[in-house]
Design a protein around this motif. Structure first.
Motif, mmCIF file in Angstrom:
data_model
loop_
_atom_site.group_PDB
_atom_site.id
_atom_site.type_symbol
_atom_site.label_atom_id
_atom_site.label_comp_id
_atom_site.label_asym_id
_atom_site.label_seq_id
_atom_site.Cartn_x
_atom_site.Cartn_y
_atom_site.Cartn_z
ATOM 1 N N GLY A 70 0.779 -1.224 0.000
ATOM 2 C CA GLY A 70 0.000 0.000 0.000
ATOM 3 C C GLY A 70 0.811 1.275 0.000
ATOM 4 N N PHE A 71 2.130 1.168 -0.115
ATOM 5 C CA PHE A 71 2.972 2.352 0.026
ATOM 6 C C PHE A 71 2.786 3.359 -1.112
ATOM 7 N N GLU A 72 2.569 2.874 -2.330
ATOM 8 C CA GLU A 72 2.376 3.797 -3.459
ATOM 9 C C GLU A 72 1.092 4.601 -3.267
ATOM 10 N N ASP A 73 0.016 3.925 -2.878
ATOM 11 C CA ASP A 73 -1.243 4.639 -2.629
ATOM 12 C C ASP A 73 -1.093 5.618 -1.466
ATOM 13 N N PHE A 74 -0.361 5.216 -0.444
ATOM 14 C CA PHE A 74 -0.137 6.104 0.694
ATOM 15 C C PHE A 74 0.625 7.348 0.260
ATOM 16 N N LYS A 75 1.669 7.152 -0.515
ATOM 17 C CA LYS A 75 2.443 8.300 -1.015
ATOM 18 C C LYS A 75 1.529 9.247 -1.783
ATOM 19 N N ASN A 76 0.657 8.695 -2.597
ATOM 20 C CA ASN A 76 -0.252 9.538 -3.380
ATOM 21 C C ASN A 76 -1.218 10.302 -2.476
ATOM 22 N N GLU A 77 -1.666 9.665 -1.383
ATOM 23 C CA GLU A 77 -2.536 10.364 -0.437
ATOM 24 C C GLU A 77 -1.799 11.523 0.233
ATOM 25 N N VAL A 78 -0.553 11.282 0.613
ATOM 26 C CA VAL A 78 0.251 12.353 1.206
ATOM 27 C C VAL A 78 0.427 13.490 0.211
ATOM 28 N N GLN A 79 0.724 13.135 -1.036
ATOM 29 C CA GLN A 79 0.897 14.161 -2.070
ATOM 30 C C GLN A 79 -0.381 14.977 -2.247
ATOM 31 N N THR A 80 -1.524 14.315 -2.220
ATOM 32 C CA THR A 80 -2.806 15.011 -2.360
ATOM 33 C C THR A 80 -3.022 16.007 -1.220
ATOM 34 N N ILE A 81 -2.701 15.592 0.003
ATOM 35 C CA ILE A 81 -2.842 16.498 1.147
ATOM 36 C C ILE A 81 -1.890 17.683 1.014
ATOM 37 N N LEU A 82 -0.663 17.414 0.603
ATOM 38 C CA LEU A 82 0.296 18.503 0.435
ATOM 39 C C LEU A 82 -0.164 19.479 -0.638
ATOM 40 N N ASP A 83 -0.721 18.948 -1.716
ATOM 41 C CA ASP A 83 -1.174 19.813 -2.811
ATOM 42 C C ASP A 83 -2.409 20.618 -2.423
ATOM 43 N N SER A 84 -3.349 19.970 -1.744
ATOM 44 C CA SER A 84 -4.640 20.618 -1.492
ATOM 45 C C SER A 84 -4.668 21.481 -0.239
ATOM 46 N N HIS A 85 -3.798 21.191 0.727
ATOM 47 C CA HIS A 85 -3.844 21.931 1.990
ATOM 48 C C HIS A 85 -2.573 22.717 2.297
ATOM 49 N N PHE A 86 -1.510 22.461 1.549
ATOM 50 C CA PHE A 86 -0.237 23.124 1.843
ATOM 51 C C PHE A 86 0.401 23.738 0.602
ATOM 52 N N ASP A 87 -0.420 24.006 -0.409
ATOM 53 C CA ASP A 87 0.066 24.669 -1.631
ATOM 54 C C ASP A 87 1.243 23.942 -2.265
ATOM 55 N N GLY A 88 1.229 22.614 -2.172
ATOM 56 C CA GLY A 88 2.265 21.828 -2.834
ATOM 57 C C GLY A 88 3.600 21.796 -2.122
ATOM 58 N N LYS A 89 3.636 22.274 -0.884
ATOM 59 C CA LYS A 89 4.889 22.216 -0.128
ATOM 60 C C LYS A 89 5.264 20.775 0.156
ATOM 61 N N LYS A 90 6.534 20.584 0.548
ATOM 62 C CA LYS A 90 7.019 19.250 0.858
ATOM 63 C C LYS A 90 7.164 19.056 2.357
ATOM 64 N N LEU A 91 7.415 17.816 2.745
ATOM 65 C CA LEU A 91 7.610 17.481 4.150
ATOM 66 C C LEU A 91 8.961 17.997 4.640
ATOM 67 N N ASP A 92 8.987 18.409 5.895
ATOM 68 C CA ASP A 92 10.226 18.851 6.534
ATOM 69 C C ASP A 92 10.753 17.835 7.532
ATOM 70 N N ALA A 93 9.922 16.871 7.900
ATOM 71 C CA ALA A 93 10.349 15.842 8.844
ATOM 72 C C ALA A 93 9.538 14.577 8.630
ATOM 73 N N LEU A 94 10.217 13.438 8.798
ATOM 74 C CA LEU A 94 9.576 12.130 8.741
ATOM 75 C C LEU A 94 9.985 11.366 9.984
#
Length: 255
Positions: A70-94
Motif C-alpha cells: 500500500g505504500f504507493e497509494d499512501f504516497k499519493n494520499e500524502v501528495q494530495t494532502i500537500l497539494d490541497s492543503h499546503f500549496d504543494g509544499k514538501k515534508l520537513d520531517a519524517l
C-alpha cells in the motif's frame, strides 16, 4: 500559533503512545502534522483534534507498515494532502515510529514472528522512507525509532531487539547517502516507557515498573513526554548539526 511558515511533519503510528506524543510536541513547536494509524481511526481523529486545538493543521491517513503493497497509494494520499492543503509544499520531517512488540524467547520464536518484526520494524520503514524521498524537502530531518533493547538485553526480545539494531545501522547509512540533500537522519532509542506497548506491562505491572526504575539512574521509568520532546528537537533547526546518531532516551538505564 499557526502561520504560513509552519513546517510539515509526517509521523507514522501517531494515534497513540510515543507517536501521539511526538506529534503533539511537534505541533507545539510550530509543525503541521500528517499522522498515520493502522486500525485505530477514532483515536487518530482525536489526536487530529488535539493538534488542531494547539493551532496547527493535522490530517490522519491509514497505513499498514507491515506490507509495502500500500505504500504507493499512501504516497499519493500524502501528495494530495500537500497539494490541497499546503500549496504543494514538501515534508520537513519524517518520523518512522509505527511498530508493535513481540515477546517470545529465542528458542520458541517462530518464523512468522520474526518475519513480522522484520516487515514492521525494518523493511517497512526502509521502503516507506525510500518511497517518500521525493516528498522530503532539502535539509529535512528523518527520525527512526530504535529501542534501548538494541543495547541491553531482556529475555524474549531477540527478534525485536535485533530489528532495532538494524534500524540504528540503517540510520547511519541513510545519513551518509542522503547528506548530499542536507537531510539529517538519527535514531531515537527509548528505554522502558509507560505506554500500552507489550500489553502495557511497564505501565500496569507495579513490580516490573519498580524493578526497571531501580536500575535507572534517574530512579523512574519513562513517560511518552520524555521521548516526544527529543523527537521534536531532532526535527527542529535546534538540532541542525546532529546527524547519524543513536540517541538513547532511557534516563540512564543499566549503565
Amino acid at each position: 500559533m499557526t502561520n504560513k511558515a509552519n513546517k510539515i511533519a509526517l509521523v507514522t503510528g501517531g494515534s497513540r503512545g510515543l507517536g501521539k506524543d511526538a506529534a503533539l510536541q511537534l505541533a507545539q513547536r510550530g509543525f503541521d502534522l500528517i499522522i498515520t494509524y493502522q486500525t485505530k481511526k477514532e483515536s487518530a481523529e482525536q489526536v487530529v483534534k488535539e493538534i488542531e486545538s494547539i493551532g496547527a493543521k493535522a490530517f490522519a491517513i491509514a497505513l499498514d507498515i507491515s506490507t509495502t503493497a500500500g505504500f504507493e497509494d499512501f504516497k499519493n494520499e500524502v501528495q494530495t494532502i500537500l497539494d490541497s492543503h499546503f500549496d504543494g509544499k514538501k515534508l520537513d520531517a519524517l518520523v518512522n515510529n509505527a511498530g508493535i512488540g513481540v515477546n517470545a524467547k529465542f528458542d520458541v520464536t517462530t518464523e512468522e514472528q520474526l518475519d513480522a518484526m522484520t516487515n514492521i520494524h525494518f523493511k517497512g520503514p526502509y521502503f516507506l522512507t525510500q518511497k517518500l524521498l521525493h516528498l522530503l524537502n532539502e535539509g529535512s530531518s528523518i527520525v527512526n525509532t530504535s529501542s534501548g533493547l538494541a543495547r541491553f538485553s531482556f529475555p524474549g526480545y531477540s527478534a525485536y531487539g535485533a530489528m532495532k539494531a538494524a534500524i540504528d545501522s540503517l540510520s547511519r547509512y541513510q545519513a551518509l547517502e542522503l547528506g548530499s540533500r542536507k537531510i539529517r537522519v538519527n535514531s531515537v532509542a527509548p528505554g522502558a516507557i509507560e505506554t500500552d506497548f507489550g500489553g502495557g506491562a511497564v505501565r500496569d505491572n507495579s513490580d516490573f515498573n519498580q524493578m526497571l526504575a531501580s536500575q535507572t539512574a534517574l530512579g523512574r521509568v519513562g513517560l511518552p513526554d520524555d521521548i516526544g520532546t527529543v523527537v521534536a528537537f531532532l526535527c527542529s533547526e535546534d538540532s541542525k548539526w546532529i546527524n547519524a546518531q543513536r540517541i538513547e532516551v532511557s534516563g540512564g538505564f543499566m549503565i
